[in-house]
Design a protein around this motif. Structure first.
Motif, PDB file in Angstrom:
ATOM      1  N   LEU A 215       0.836  -1.195   0.000  1.00  0.00           N
ATOM      2  CA  LEU A 215       0.000   0.000   0.000  1.00  0.00           C
ATOM      3  C   LEU A 215       0.874   1.248   0.000  1.00  0.00           C
ATOM      4  O   LEU A 215       1.826   1.341   0.775  1.00  0.00           O
ATOM      5  CB  LEU A 215      -0.923   0.005   1.221  1.00  0.00           C
ATOM      6  CG  LEU A 215      -1.853  -1.202   1.381  1.00  0.00           C
ATOM      7  CD1 LEU A 215      -2.766  -1.011   2.589  1.00  0.00           C
ATOM      8  CD2 LEU A 215      -2.678  -1.440   0.120  1.00  0.00           C
ATOM      9  N   CYS A 216       0.544   2.201  -0.869  1.00  0.00           N
ATOM     10  CA  CYS A 216       1.312   3.437  -0.973  1.00  0.00           C
ATOM     11  C   CYS A 216       0.386   4.642  -0.861  1.00  0.00           C
ATOM     12  O   CYS A 216      -0.780   4.573  -1.233  1.00  0.00           O
ATOM     13  CB  CYS A 216       2.035   3.512  -2.318  1.00  0.00           C
ATOM     14  SG  CYS A 216       3.357   2.334  -2.487  1.00  0.00           S
ATOM     15  N   GLY A 217       0.941   5.751  -0.397  1.00  0.00           N
ATOM     16  CA  GLY A 217       0.173   6.982  -0.328  1.00  0.00           C
ATOM     17  C   GLY A 217       0.867   7.991   0.558  1.00  0.00           C
ATOM     18  O   GLY A 217       1.923   7.714   1.121  1.00  0.00           O
TER      19      GLY A 217
ATOM     20  N   LYS B 237      -2.772   3.923   5.476  1.00  0.00           N
ATOM     21  CA  LYS B 237      -1.984   2.765   5.045  1.00  0.00           C
ATOM     22  C   LYS B 237      -1.761   1.753   6.163  1.00  0.00           C
ATOM     23  O   LYS B 237      -1.959   0.547   5.967  1.00  0.00           O
ATOM     24  CB  LYS B 237      -0.622   3.223   4.502  1.00  0.00           C
ATOM     25  CG  LYS B 237      -0.690   4.161   3.320  1.00  0.00           C
ATOM     26  CD  LYS B 237       0.689   4.534   2.798  1.00  0.00           C
ATOM     27  CE  LYS B 237       1.538   5.219   3.854  1.00  0.00           C
ATOM     28  NZ  LYS B 237       0.945   6.458   4.392  1.00  0.00           N
TER      29      LYS B 237
ATOM     30  N   PHE C  99      -0.574  -0.884  -4.582  1.00  0.00           N
ATOM     31  CA  PHE C  99      -1.948  -0.366  -4.594  1.00  0.00           C
ATOM     32  C   PHE C  99      -1.940   0.971  -3.860  1.00  0.00           C
ATOM     33  O   PHE C  99      -1.355   1.095  -2.784  1.00  0.00           O
ATOM     34  CB  PHE C  99      -2.902  -1.344  -3.897  1.00  0.00           C
ATOM     35  CG  PHE C  99      -4.351  -1.024  -4.128  1.00  0.00           C
ATOM     36  CD1 PHE C  99      -5.056  -1.639  -5.149  1.00  0.00           C
ATOM     37  CD2 PHE C  99      -5.014  -0.088  -3.336  1.00  0.00           C
ATOM     38  CE1 PHE C  99      -6.393  -1.338  -5.375  1.00  0.00           C
ATOM     39  CE2 PHE C  99      -6.342   0.219  -3.549  1.00  0.00           C
ATOM     40  CZ  PHE C  99      -7.036  -0.403  -4.577  1.00  0.00           C
ATOM     41  N   GLY C 100      -2.576   1.963  -4.449  1.00  0.00           N
ATOM     42  CA  GLY C 100      -2.527   3.302  -3.888  1.00  0.00           C
ATOM     43  C   GLY C 100      -3.728   3.679  -3.036  1.00  0.00           C
ATOM     44  O   GLY C 100      -4.848   3.244  -3.298  1.00  0.00           O
ATOM     45  N   LEU C 101      -3.469   4.491  -2.015  1.00  0.00           N
ATOM     46  CA  LEU C 101      -4.521   5.095  -1.197  1.00  0.00           C
ATOM     47  C   LEU C 101      -4.387   6.607  -1.301  1.00  0.00           C
ATOM     48  O   LEU C 101      -3.276   7.142  -1.228  1.00  0.00           O
ATOM     49  CB  LEU C 101      -4.397   4.673   0.271  1.00  0.00           C
ATOM     50  CG  LEU C 101      -4.438   3.181   0.599  1.00  0.00           C
ATOM     51  CD1 LEU C 101      -4.375   2.980   2.120  1.00  0.00           C
ATOM     52  CD2 LEU C 101      -5.672   2.510   0.025  1.00  0.00           C
ATOM     53  N   THR C 102      -5.498   7.290  -1.488  1.00  0.00           N
ATOM     54  CA  THR C 102      -5.481   8.739  -1.477  1.00  0.00           C
ATOM     55  C   THR C 102      -6.572   9.237  -0.534  1.00  0.00           C
ATOM     56  O   THR C 102      -7.319   8.425   0.025  1.00  0.00           O
ATOM     57  CB  THR C 102      -5.661   9.319  -2.896  1.00  0.00           C
ATOM     58  OG1 THR C 102      -5.413  10.732  -2.852  1.00  0.00           O
ATOM     59  CG2 THR C 102      -7.064   9.058  -3.433  1.00  0.00           C
TER      60      THR C 102
ATOM     61  N   GLU D  90      -1.316  11.392  -6.577  1.00  0.00           N
ATOM     62  CA  GLU D  90      -2.342  10.921  -7.506  1.00  0.00           C
ATOM     63  C   GLU D  90      -1.826  10.958  -8.950  1.00  0.00           C
ATOM     64  O   GLU D  90      -2.143  10.062  -9.752  1.00  0.00           O
ATOM     65  CB  GLU D  90      -3.615  11.746  -7.373  1.00  0.00           C
ATOM     66  CG  GLU D  90      -4.386  11.448  -6.098  1.00  0.00           C
ATOM     67  CD  GLU D  90      -5.715  12.188  -6.027  1.00  0.00           C
ATOM     68  OE1 GLU D  90      -6.035  12.944  -6.972  1.00  0.00           O
ATOM     69  OE2 GLU D  90      -6.436  12.017  -5.023  1.00  0.00           O
TER      70      GLU D  90
ATOM     71  N   PHE E  62       0.278   7.887  -9.374  1.00  0.00           N
ATOM     72  CA  PHE E  62      -0.565   6.697  -9.541  1.00  0.00           C
ATOM     73  C   PHE E  62      -1.050   6.582 -10.985  1.00  0.00           C
ATOM     74  O   PHE E  62      -1.038   5.496 -11.587  1.00  0.00           O
ATOM     75  CB  PHE E  62      -1.767   6.754  -8.602  1.00  0.00           C
ATOM     76  CG  PHE E  62      -1.436   6.586  -7.140  1.00  0.00           C
ATOM     77  CD1 PHE E  62      -0.284   5.940  -6.719  1.00  0.00           C
ATOM     78  CD2 PHE E  62      -2.298   7.073  -6.158  1.00  0.00           C
ATOM     79  CE1 PHE E  62       0.013   5.779  -5.378  1.00  0.00           C
ATOM     80  CE2 PHE E  62      -2.021   6.920  -4.814  1.00  0.00           C
ATOM     81  CZ  PHE E  62      -0.866   6.282  -4.428  1.00  0.00           C
TER      82      PHE E  62
ATOM     83  N   TYR F 283      -5.935   2.765  -7.387  1.00  0.00           N
ATOM     84  CA  TYR F 283      -6.008   3.409  -6.073  1.00  0.00           C
ATOM     85  C   TYR F 283      -7.444   3.750  -5.713  1.00  0.00           C
ATOM     86  O   TYR F 283      -8.323   3.798  -6.589  1.00  0.00           O
ATOM     87  CB  TYR F 283      -5.124   4.657  -6.029  1.00  0.00           C
ATOM     88  CG  TYR F 283      -5.572   5.829  -6.874  1.00  0.00           C
ATOM     89  CD1 TYR F 283      -6.325   6.869  -6.326  1.00  0.00           C
ATOM     90  CD2 TYR F 283      -5.209   5.923  -8.221  1.00  0.00           C
ATOM     91  CE1 TYR F 283      -6.710   7.958  -7.087  1.00  0.00           C
ATOM     92  CE2 TYR F 283      -5.587   7.018  -8.989  1.00  0.00           C
ATOM     93  CZ  TYR F 283      -6.340   8.036  -8.423  1.00  0.00           C
ATOM     94  OH  TYR F 283      -6.731   9.117  -9.184  1.00  0.00           O
TER      95      TYR F 283
END
Length: 270
Positions: free
Chosen positions: A148-150, A156, A198-201, A234, A237, A244
């Protein structure tokens, strides 16, 4: 006054809580929850029965009682209280016995027991999530199920831990910090495992609120900085075609489930 609700079990009471919360969330009113696990003896069951009855006497309303009790003798004591009983476990047992043609053989603590590979998977995954939290090491990215990235404080760490605890998934996470913004790119260890990333915003205003509670009136928690970081991440990503989701209005349970749905990953334990 909030309606009293009892979650009772001769095990952990997690099942009763999960089902009960799901049902009661449909109603626009407040509830006061009391969870009582490990009701394994008649003596304890009688004490719980008294607690339920005392609640009825005090409030004049029969409390809601959600339970998942394996032992029939314990269950009967709870049934004899003044509570309104909702027996999740046995609601489904009798119909299933009929359909499967097999009599149930209840065993206490079987649901959350550790005498199987699921327990091993959970412990391994939790240890992995903790060792690979917040980018503290990139040595084990090849062994991760997901990375997980962000930006910092977008969810995360709790999402990684939830994935490990509930699904047995080895989740690492990596933060993009203020220092990364001038030349934002994936570290080599993540680039090599881009299929797992996998991205988190998050909405910048919500991010500022979270950061303010951690480091009030700092550059880190300024709205300007939050907007800059979210925008840059973003864009990364999109450039790298990393899937994400926006975590702003989602609980950690919803975030984890959305990740599984979007990635097609299967849980490693039940």
């Amino acid at each position: 006054m909030a309606r009293k609700v009892f979650y009772i079990s001769d095990g952990t009471a997690i099942t009763a809580e999960v089902f009960g919360h799901a049902v009661l969330s449909q109603f626009p009113m407040e509830f006061e929850a009391i969870t009582i696990p490990f009701v394994e003896t008649n003596t304890k069951a009688e004490a719980v029965k008294k607690q339920i009855n005392d609640s009825f006497i005090t409030t004049g309303e029969r409390p809601l009682v959600f339970h998942s009790i394996v032992k029939p003798e314990i269950r009967d004591v709870i049934y004899s209280s003044e509570g309104l009983d909702y027996d999740f476990l046995n609601t489904f047992v009798a119909p299933l016995e009929q359909q499967l043609g097999v009599s149930a053989a209840p065993v206490l603590h079987r649901t959350h027991g550790k005498a199987n590979h699921s327990y091993e998977a959970r412990i391994d995954a939790i240890n992995f999530a903790m060792e690979n939290d917040d980018g503290q090491t990139l040595k084990h990215m090849d062994k991760a199920d997901i990375i997980l990235c962000g930006v910092s404080r977008c969810g995360k760490t709790p999402s990684s831990l939830y994935l490990s605890m509930q699904f047995g998934i080895k989740a690492a996470n990596y933060p993009f910090t203020e220092d990364d913004m001038d030349n934002l790119k994936l570290p080599e260890a993540l680039k090599r495992n881009k299929g797992k990333v996998f991205g988190l915003t998050i909405d910048p205003v919500r991010l500022q609120e979270i950061r303010q509670s951690r480091m009030e009136n700092s550059r880190y928690s300024s709205l300007r900085q939050c907007r800059l970081e979210v925008k840059e991440v973003e864009m990364l990503f999109k450039k790298e075609r990393i899937p994400y989701i926006d975590t702003t209005n989602h609980s950690v349970e919803e975030i984890a489930t959305k990740i599984l749905d979007m990635t097609g990953m299967e849980r490693h334990m039940f």
